[in-house]
Enzyme design. Structure first.
Site, PDB file in Angstrom:
ATOM      1  N   LYS A  60       0.777  -1.272  -0.203  1.00 21.10           N
ATOM      2  CA  LYS A  60      -0.031  -0.109  -0.054  1.00 21.10           C
ATOM      3  C   LYS A  60       0.909   1.253   0.097  1.00 21.10           C
ATOM      4  O   LYS A  60       0.426   2.102  -0.757  1.00 21.10           O
ATOM      5  CB  LYS A  60      -0.912  -0.017   1.169  1.00 21.10           C
ATOM      6  CG  LYS A  60      -2.096  -0.978   0.980  1.00 21.10           C
ATOM      7  CD  LYS A  60      -2.656  -1.122   2.329  1.00 21.10           C
ATOM      8  CE  LYS A  60      -3.823  -2.162   2.554  1.00 21.10           C
ATOM      9  NZ  LYS A  60      -4.567  -2.069   3.819  1.00 21.10           N
ATOM     10  N   ALA A  86      -1.705   0.604   6.799  1.00 23.06           N
ATOM     11  CA  ALA A  86      -1.945  -0.320   7.848  1.00 23.06           C
ATOM     12  C   ALA A  86      -2.542  -1.588   7.160  1.00 23.06           C
ATOM     13  O   ALA A  86      -3.166  -1.271   5.948  1.00 23.06           O
ATOM     14  CB  ALA A  86      -2.511   0.046   9.064  1.00 23.06           C
ATOM     15  N   ASP A  87      -2.665  -2.822   7.841  1.00 25.51           N
ATOM     16  CA  ASP A  87      -3.522  -3.745   7.346  1.00 25.51           C
ATOM     17  C   ASP A  87      -3.889  -4.714   8.301  1.00 25.51           C
ATOM     18  O   ASP A  87      -3.137  -4.837   9.456  1.00 25.51           O
ATOM     19  CB  ASP A  87      -2.726  -4.603   6.335  1.00 25.51           C
ATOM     20  CG  ASP A  87      -3.753  -5.427   5.506  1.00 25.51           C
ATOM     21  OD1 ASP A  87      -4.641  -5.027   4.565  1.00 25.51           O
ATOM     22  OD2 ASP A  87      -3.976  -6.603   5.715  1.00 25.51           O
ATOM     23  N   THR A  88      -5.086  -5.238   8.348  1.00 22.04           N
ATOM     24  CA  THR A  88      -5.584  -6.242   9.545  1.00 22.04           C
ATOM     25  C   THR A  88      -6.117  -7.397   8.727  1.00 22.04           C
ATOM     26  O   THR A  88      -6.966  -7.351   7.778  1.00 22.04           O
ATOM     27  CB  THR A  88      -6.705  -5.438  10.355  1.00 22.04           C
ATOM     28  OG1 THR A  88      -5.965  -4.141  10.677  1.00 22.04           O
ATOM     29  CG2 THR A  88      -7.147  -6.100  11.407  1.00 22.04           C
ATOM     30  N   SER A 123      -1.262  -4.769  11.222  1.00 26.31           N
ATOM     31  CA  SER A 123       0.470  -4.216  10.738  1.00 26.31           C
ATOM     32  C   SER A 123       0.164  -2.728  10.988  1.00 26.31           C
ATOM     33  O   SER A 123      -0.861  -2.053  10.660  1.00 26.31           O
ATOM     34  CB  SER A 123       0.827  -4.631   9.724  1.00 26.31           C
ATOM     35  OG  SER A 123       0.006  -4.163   8.736  1.00 26.31           O
TER      36      SER A 123
END
Length: 206
Positions: A60, A86-88, A123
């Site tokens: 990203k 961020a990522d989840t 993250s």
């Protein structure tokens, strides 16, 4: 009143359209602009959820940075600009769950959590666009649920609140909260942006 961003002498870009992430970053006292990455998240595959969320945050960030073209403007700025991505994902019975692809899958996800639990792995990546320095990592939390009645699950599906969030799990939604038993770990990690990691990585890249 000066914000943290102006007090510390840097600008912030949040690389996400997530309402929860916007709210968390605002709660932390930062002014920020929004940019989003148009990436095919399904094309990034990792066996471990921790590796996956870190890789997605990096992809990203790279996608957003590539849209700037000439990066020299950031190098010449008096104030550095920090990009936060961020990522989840949710992990249930050892299986990584991303955003549901259909209402049927969302219903299956939520029924699985009923009377059970899921782990959330999230993250954070902070990139200093002036220096190119970036720091990232991940955090984990677990959410334990009471039994969720089918009627409530149907209402969640009809509202469409589950389709656009990792694992179909939106902890802070009024339909979800009454059925949350315990959160082991940081609630902000479950919601999509660890405050502790964000603050640490901002310090690291400045």
């Amino acid at each position: 009143m000066a914000t943290k961003a102006t007090q510390r002498g840097f600008k912030v870009i949040l690389g996400s359209q997530s309402m929860a992430r916007k709210r968390i970053l605002a709660e932390m006292g930062y002014d920020f602009s929004i940019m989003t990455a148009d990436v095919d998240e399904k094309s990034i595959r990792k066996e471990k959820p921790e590796d996956l969320v870190v890789a997605l945050a990096e992809v990203k960030a790279d996608a957003i940075i590539s849209r700037f073209g000439d990066k020299s403007k950031f190098m010449n700025d008096t104030q550095p600009t920090l990009l936060i991505t961020a990522d989840t994902v949710v992990v249930y019975n050892g299986v990584i769950r991303e955003k549901p692809t259909s209402k049927e899958e969302a219903r299956e996800f939520i029924r699985g959590y009923s009377g059970s639990h899921g782990a959330v792995v999230g993250s954070v990546l902070v990139t200093n666009l002036k220096t190119g320095v970036r720091k990232g990592g991940w955090d984990k939390a677990e959410v334990y649920f009471h039994e969720i009645p089918d009627k409530v699950i149907d209402d969640m599906i009809e509202e469409g609140i589950t389709i656009n969030v990792a694992g179909g799990l939106m902890l802070e939604h009024p339909l979800t909260l009454p059925f949350v038993d315990t959160v082991v770990g940081a609630v902000d990690t479950v919601m999509g942006l660890s405050k502790a990691l964000t603050e640490q990585f901002i310090k690291d890249v400045i």
